[in-house]
Design a protein around this motif. Structure first.
Motif, short mmCIF file in Angstrom:
data_model
loop_
_atom_site.label_atom_id
_atom_site.label_comp_id
_atom_site.label_asym_id
_atom_site.label_seq_id
_atom_site.Cartn_x
_atom_site.Cartn_y
_atom_site.Cartn_z
N LEU A 253 0.82 -1.21 0.00
CA LEU A 253 0.00 0.00 0.00
C LEU A 253 0.86 1.26 0.00
CD1 LEU A 253 -2.79 -1.08 2.54
CD2 LEU A 253 -2.99 -0.84 0.05
N TRP A 254 1.93 1.26 0.80
CA TRP A 254 2.84 2.40 0.81
C TRP A 254 3.47 2.61 -0.56
CZ3 TRP A 254 6.86 3.23 5.33
CH2 TRP A 254 7.27 4.57 5.33
N GLY A 255 3.61 1.52 -1.30
CA GLY A 255 4.20 1.59 -2.62
C GLY A 255 3.43 2.46 -3.60
N PHE A 256 2.15 2.69 -3.35
CA PHE A 256 1.38 3.58 -4.23
C PHE A 256 1.83 5.03 -4.06
CE2 PHE A 256 -1.69 0.00 -3.85
CZ PHE A 256 -1.82 -0.28 -5.20
N LEU A 257 2.37 5.36 -2.88
CA LEU A 257 2.86 6.72 -2.62
C LEU A 257 4.37 6.83 -2.81
CD1 LEU A 257 0.80 7.59 0.61
CD2 LEU A 257 0.34 8.33 -1.75
N PHE A 258 5.08 5.80 -2.42
CA PHE A 258 6.54 5.77 -2.49
C PHE A 258 6.91 4.43 -3.08
CE2 PHE A 258 10.64 6.27 0.26
CZ PHE A 258 11.30 6.84 -0.82
N PRO A 259 7.12 4.37 -4.41
CA PRO A 259 7.21 3.09 -5.12
C PRO A 259 8.22 2.11 -4.52
CG PRO A 259 7.15 4.90 -6.67
CD PRO A 259 7.28 5.52 -5.31
N ILE A 260 7.87 0.84 -4.56
CA ILE A 260 8.79 -0.22 -4.16
C ILE A 260 9.95 -0.24 -5.15
CG2 ILE A 260 9.05 -2.72 -3.92
CD1 ILE A 260 6.11 -2.81 -3.04
N ASN A 261 11.14 0.02 -4.66
CA ASN A 261 12.30 0.17 -5.54
C ASN A 261 13.54 -0.31 -4.81
OD1 ASN A 261 14.69 1.50 -6.78
ND2 ASN A 261 13.17 2.45 -8.12
N LYS A 262 14.12 -1.39 -5.28
CA LYS A 262 15.31 -1.96 -4.63
C LYS A 262 16.51 -1.05 -4.76
CE LYS A 262 19.11 -4.80 -4.59
NZ LYS A 262 20.45 -4.53 -5.15
N GLN A 263 16.70 -0.42 -5.91
CA GLN A 263 17.91 0.37 -6.14
C GLN A 263 17.94 1.64 -5.29
OE1 GLN A 263 19.62 0.32 -10.17
NE2 GLN A 263 17.69 -0.53 -10.86
N LEU A 264 16.76 2.16 -4.94
CA LEU A 264 16.68 3.30 -4.03
C LEU A 264 16.43 2.86 -2.60
CD1 LEU A 264 14.56 5.85 -6.12
CD2 LEU A 264 17.05 5.76 -5.85
N TRP A 265 16.18 1.58 -2.38
CA TRP A 265 15.87 0.99 -1.07
C TRP A 265 14.78 1.82 -0.38
CZ3 TRP A 265 18.96 -3.39 -0.47
CH2 TRP A 265 18.68 -4.17 0.65
N THR A 266 13.69 2.03 -1.10
CA THR A 266 12.62 2.87 -0.59
C THR A 266 12.00 2.29 0.68
OG1 THR A 266 11.08 1.76 -2.09
CG2 THR A 266 12.05 3.83 -2.86
N SER A 267 11.35 3.16 1.44
CA SER A 267 10.74 2.74 2.70
C SER A 267 9.69 1.65 2.50
CB SER A 267 10.11 3.95 3.40
OG SER A 267 11.06 4.98 3.58
N SER A 268 8.92 1.75 1.41
CA SER A 268 7.94 0.72 1.11
C SER A 268 8.63 -0.61 0.82
CB SER A 268 7.08 1.14 -0.09
OG SER A 268 7.90 1.41 -1.22
N TYR A 269 9.77 -0.54 0.16
CA TYR A 269 10.56 -1.75 -0.14
C TYR A 269 11.05 -2.40 1.15
CZ TYR A 269 14.62 -4.42 -1.89
OH TYR A 269 15.55 -5.39 -2.18
N VAL A 270 11.45 -1.59 2.14
CA VAL A 270 11.91 -2.13 3.42
C VAL A 270 10.81 -2.94 4.09
CG1 VAL A 270 12.64 -1.51 5.76
CG2 VAL A 270 13.61 -0.29 3.80
N ILE A 271 9.62 -2.36 4.20
CA ILE A 271 8.50 -3.05 4.86
C ILE A 271 8.07 -4.27 4.06
CG2 ILE A 271 6.16 -2.79 5.73
CD1 ILE A 271 8.19 -1.13 7.23
N PHE A 272 7.98 -4.11 2.75
CA PHE A 272 7.51 -5.18 1.87
C PHE A 272 8.43 -6.40 1.94
CE2 PHE A 272 6.95 -6.99 -2.48
CZ PHE A 272 5.58 -7.22 -2.44
N THR A 273 9.73 -6.17 1.82
CA THR A 273 10.68 -7.30 1.82
C THR A 273 10.83 -7.89 3.22
OG1 THR A 273 12.53 -5.72 2.03
CG2 THR A 273 11.96 -6.50 -0.19
#
Length: 381
Positions: A253-273
């Protein structure tokens, strides 16, 4: 209740992570890869994008077991901080060694110019593990549990805010493209373009994006700390899985605001992984600790007990194969390419041959690690 001093299921999980990393890092040809075994080009994810955060999560899970005697009644001493710093320095140094070794081979074997050494890549996988471990360990030794949770929230929300609010010269604020993001700007400003991953305007393991990676380690720490106080029964596995599913949903859900992105290690990516890491750990925990099926995880446990050796060793050998050539002349293939094109591609085809090359590499390193396991040789730092 006697608290466990080591989780065999964690060794199995670590073995799965290192086997996966060797698999995805060693295709016969980078032009012939099944999509799940390649990273997402930018936003989004593939199974391959879970491997690195799994490693950091595992580092965190192990911390309550290794630091437990320093986080209760005893205050950490200078010697404790030195051991943490020493481990971080060795990890960082091993990462730099692999980069330097690659440049040295190019210089000796392929006549690369001497000034190539001035362009060594500073960051990398081991370097990120080193920094994330160092920051997390210091935080764990000095902050109460509530303060650690607050720190994790500040890092994730603060990183999100910085990425979308701080303007990048020439691109403005909130630019999350490869060229215009804040991570790349900080990397170029602090590290210098010549010290980034070749061909990229940012480093996938850069400085600013290491801050949310610290939260990946802390997520593992919270998990390991909780596991130490739980009975080894299915209810524990179920609770891990429930939290894992919740994290996957929140991260998505956070990925809709801050895309899931491994190369930027986004906050949504942290929670998702972290959610998927919890699900995989729950599976390993149920099978190994609760049901006692240790034989099932043994092949992966062998790899997990010497994971750093496997990572460095496989990187070392791969660089030798890539930098050396079979034959002479400008068209001589690298040893790596020659093996793929002569031993795998002719009978398995381009795509399957590339996959079999990677699988063979995993098996090759498993045999080496099994030899070490039989002799109780463990590479520890």
């Amino acid at each position: 209740m006697t608290l466990p001093q080591r989780l065999r299921s964690l060794d199995v999980f670590r073995g799965f992570a290192i086997a996966s990393m060797i698999l995805v890092n060693n295709p016969g040809s980078w032009d012939e890869i099944y999509p799940p075994l390649d990273h997402a080009e930018w936003n989004g994810y593939t199974p391959t994008d879970f491997v690195f955060p799994f490693f950091l999560f595992i580092v965190g899970v192990a911390m309550p077991f290794s630091l437990s005697k320093y986080t209760k009644e005893n205050r950490p001493t200078q010697a404790v901080y030195w051991r943490i710093a020493r481990r971080a320095l060795i990890l960082f140094g091993l990462g730099l060694f692999l980069a330097l070794f690659s440049l040295t081979l190019d210089f000796w074997l392929n006549g690369a110019p001497a000034d190539s050494f001035a362009k060594i890549r500073i960051m990398g996988v081991l370097q990120r593990i080193s920094l994330a471990y160092l920051i997390s360990a210091i935080a764990v030794l000095n902050l109460e549990r509530r303060a650690l949770w607050i720190l994790a929230a500040i890092l994730l929300i603060g990183y999100w805010a910085a990425m979308v609010l701080i303007p990048v010269p020439g691109y403005g604020a909130g630019n999350l493209t490869p060229e215009g993001n804040l991570v790349g700007y900080c990397d170029r400003l602090i590290l210098g373009q010549q010290h980034l991953l070749a061909g990229k305007p940012f480093d996938p393991e850069g400085l600013l994006s290491t801050l949310p990676a610290v939260v990946t380690v802390l997520a593992g720490y919270f998990t390991g700390e909780w596991l130490r106080s739980q009975p080894q029964q299915s209810r524990t596995s179920i609770n891990l899985a429930i939290v894992g599913v919740s994290c996957v949903l929140v991260g998505h859900l956070w990925g809709f605001l801050f895309p899931i992105n491994k190369q930027l290690w986004t906050s949504s990516y942290v929670i998702f992984t972290a959610g998927f890491a919890l699900l995989l750990l729950a599976t390993c925990y149920e099978l190994i600790e609760v049901r006692g099926l240790k034989w099932l995880g043994f092949p992966l446990e062998v790899m997990g007990l010497n994971a750093i050796f496997a990572f460095v060793g496989s990187g070392f050998v791969a660089r030798i194969l890539i930098k050396t050539h079979i034959g002479t002349g400008t068209g001589a293939p690298t040893t790596y390419t020659w093996i793929y094109e002569h031993l795998f591609k002719p009978w398995a085809g381009s795509l399957n041959g590339s996959l079999l090359f990677a699988i063979t590499t995993v098996c090759f390193w498993w045999l080496i690690l099994y030899f070490m396991y039989r002799r109780s040789w463990y590479f520890k730092i």
